[in-house]
Design a protein around this motif. Structure first.
Motif, short mmCIF file in Angstrom:
data_model
loop_
_atom_site.label_atom_id
_atom_site.label_comp_id
_atom_site.label_asym_id
_atom_site.label_seq_id
_atom_site.Cartn_x
_atom_site.Cartn_y
_atom_site.Cartn_z
N ALA A 1 -22.65 -20.20 -3.20
CA ALA A 1 -24.22 -20.99 -3.36
C ALA A 1 -24.91 -21.89 -2.28
CB ALA A 1 -23.31 -21.94 -4.69
N ARG A 2 -24.09 -22.39 -1.91
CA ARG A 2 -24.69 -22.69 -0.37
C ARG A 2 -23.64 -22.48 0.76
NH1 ARG A 2 -23.62 -28.06 -1.51
NH2 ARG A 2 -22.49 -28.06 0.41
N LEU A 3 -24.63 -22.25 2.05
CA LEU A 3 -23.38 -22.21 3.21
C LEU A 3 -24.42 -23.00 4.28
CD1 LEU A 3 -22.38 -18.88 4.55
CD2 LEU A 3 -23.69 -20.50 6.18
N ASP A 4 -23.47 -23.92 5.23
CA ASP A 4 -24.08 -24.54 6.38
C ASP A 4 -23.78 -24.68 7.06
OD1 ASP A 4 -27.36 -26.22 5.30
OD2 ASP A 4 -25.32 -26.47 3.64
N ILE A 5 -24.26 -24.36 8.57
CA ILE A 5 -23.04 -24.14 9.83
C ILE A 5 -23.53 -25.56 10.33
CG2 ILE A 5 -23.45 -23.61 12.45
CD1 ILE A 5 -24.60 -20.99 11.57
N THR A 6 -21.64 -26.04 10.86
CA THR A 6 -21.99 -27.82 10.98
C THR A 6 -21.64 -27.93 12.50
OG1 THR A 6 -19.22 -27.42 11.53
CG2 THR A 6 -20.30 -28.28 9.27
N PRO A 7 -22.57 -29.05 13.05
CA PRO A 7 -22.42 -29.07 14.32
C PRO A 7 -20.70 -29.02 15.46
CG PRO A 7 -23.13 -31.26 13.48
CD PRO A 7 -22.45 -30.20 12.74
N GLU A 8 -19.81 -29.02 14.31
CA GLU A 8 -17.95 -28.88 14.84
C GLU A 8 -17.61 -27.58 15.60
OE1 GLU A 8 -15.36 -31.07 12.13
OE2 GLU A 8 -17.28 -31.29 11.58
N LYS A 9 -17.42 -27.42 17.08
CA LYS A 9 -16.79 -26.47 17.47
C LYS A 9 -15.37 -26.23 16.89
CE LYS A 9 -20.55 -25.16 20.66
NZ LYS A 9 -20.64 -24.40 21.83
N PHE A 10 -15.00 -24.81 16.42
CA PHE A 10 -13.03 -24.74 16.93
C PHE A 10 -13.08 -24.03 17.92
CE2 PHE A 10 -15.11 -21.40 14.41
CZ PHE A 10 -14.79 -20.28 14.68
N ASP A 11 -11.57 -24.33 18.61
CA ASP A 11 -10.67 -23.81 19.93
C ASP A 11 -10.35 -22.15 19.07
OD1 ASP A 11 -11.30 -25.14 21.41
OD2 ASP A 11 -9.64 -26.86 20.98
N ALA A 12 -10.52 -21.45 20.13
CA ALA A 12 -9.63 -19.95 20.76
C ALA A 12 -7.94 -20.53 20.08
CB ALA A 12 -9.98 -19.33 21.53
N ASP A 13 -8.07 -20.11 18.42
CA ASP A 13 -6.55 -19.61 18.53
C ASP A 13 -6.19 -18.57 17.43
OD1 ASP A 13 -4.20 -20.13 16.80
OD2 ASP A 13 -4.72 -22.49 15.80
N LEU A 14 -4.99 -17.11 18.11
CA LEU A 14 -4.84 -16.53 18.57
C LEU A 14 -4.11 -16.79 16.76
CD1 LEU A 14 -4.45 -13.68 18.80
CD2 LEU A 14 -1.96 -14.06 19.64
N ALA A 15 -3.77 -17.18 16.15
CA ALA A 15 -2.66 -17.37 14.93
C ALA A 15 -4.16 -17.41 13.45
CB ALA A 15 -2.03 -18.72 14.57
N LYS A 16 -4.89 -17.99 14.00
CA LYS A 16 -6.48 -17.86 12.95
C LYS A 16 -7.84 -16.88 13.40
CE LYS A 16 -5.06 -22.44 12.50
NZ LYS A 16 -5.98 -24.22 12.21
N SER A 17 -7.26 -15.79 13.93
CA SER A 17 -7.68 -15.08 14.97
C SER A 17 -7.83 -13.96 13.97
CB SER A 17 -7.74 -14.63 15.90
OG SER A 17 -6.80 -13.86 16.29
N LEU A 18 -9.54 -12.74 14.30
CA LEU A 18 -9.64 -11.51 13.60
C LEU A 18 -8.30 -10.96 14.03
CD1 LEU A 18 -11.24 -9.45 12.19
CD2 LEU A 18 -12.26 -8.88 14.17
N GLN A 19 -7.65 -10.71 15.07
CA GLN A 19 -6.63 -9.47 15.33
C GLN A 19 -5.35 -10.52 14.72
OE1 GLN A 19 -4.98 -10.33 19.23
NE2 GLN A 19 -2.95 -8.76 18.84
N ALA A 20 -5.43 -11.24 13.92
CA ALA A 20 -3.72 -12.30 13.10
C ALA A 20 -4.56 -11.14 12.09
CB ALA A 20 -3.89 -13.35 13.36
N PHE A 21 -5.35 -12.00 11.47
CA PHE A 21 -6.06 -10.94 10.28
C PHE A 21 -5.60 -9.92 10.19
CE2 PHE A 21 -9.27 -8.73 7.71
CZ PHE A 21 -8.74 -9.51 6.09
#
Length: 240
Positions: free
Chosen positions: A197-217
């Motif tokens: 219904a709505r989507l916004d990009i925030t100014p917050e950046k996230f660090d690379a985290d192998l447990a939350k990466s595409l490879q982990a998925f």
């Protein structure tokens, strides 16, 4: 295969792998292990930053780039087929980018009359369902590693506010989706673009985290069955 071509492909293999055994490279190129040893020694003597030794494995240090090179006929065909598919997508930005890539590659090809990209005889039927409105924002968020906030509707049209880390965009015959790490569910979820219904990009950046990466998925879900279920009733748990 000529030695010059094998050396070039050997460097490409080292760029895409981590520590690689000579036995694996020999099997890949259908040559002897001794030949791989000689090729690696030649590349090291030429100044390439290859670390390792016989019997252990080899690693090409990050940051090394190959000079521009030509393509074989098969490689040009592969590019033409891939570009034809992207140009057929119902995402105008990606389709336009693919057309620009085709023109740039064609301009840089030697003997363009025998290696044609501009009018290659490979086609894909265009999609007419309309591209997802937020696809470009999701791609930007993935590149810049930015947190995305979205208002998302489930199959019963209940809305929830999510903060997610997008890791992949999927284009299937039945529609578009993207996968992300969801802070609300503390797990991976796959979201249908048509339910946003709505989507916004925030100014917050996230660090690379192998447990939350595409490879982990991919390792966890094996992805393909989950993707198919996301557009079939009952809704897959990845949408919740």
């Amino acid at each position: 295969m000529r030695r010059a071509e094998r050396l070039f492909r050997l460097v490409n293999e080292l760029r895409t792998r981590r520590v690689t055994r000579a036995e694996d490279l020999a099997k890949h190129f259908e040559v002897s292990v001794r030949t791989v040893y000689r090729d690696i020694a030649h590349l090291q003597a030429s100044g390439l930053p290859i670390e390792g030794e016989a019997g252990v494995g080899y690693l090409l240090r990050p940051g090394f780039d190959l000079p521009s090179t030509t393509f074989t006929h098969e490689q040009v065909d592969a590019l033409a087929i891939g570009l034809a598919f992207v140009e057929s997508l119902d995402d105008p930005a990606l389709a336009a980018a693919a057309q620009e890539v085709r023109a740039k590659l064609q301009a840089g090809l030697p003997q363009p009359e025998t290696r044609k990209l501009a009018d290659a005889p490979y086609f894909a039927f265009p999609r007419t369902s309309g591209g997802p409105a937020h696809a470009r924002l999701i791609r930007t968020a993935m590149r810049e590693r930015r947190i995305v906030e979205l208002l998302y509707a489930d199959a019963a049209e209940r809305l929830t506010l999510r903060r997610v880390r997008p890791v992949a965009v999927w284009h299937l015959v039945s529609g578009w989706m993207f996968t992300a790490w969801c802070e609300l569910r503390q797990d991976f979820r796959t979201f249908r673009f048509d339910r946003i219904a709505r989507l916004d990009i925030t100014p917050e950046k996230f660090d690379a985290d192998l447990a939350k990466s595409l490879q982990a998925f991919l390792e966890k879900e094996r992805c393909e069955p989950a993707m198919a279920r996301s557009f079939a009733p009952p809704p897959a748990r990845h949408n919740g």
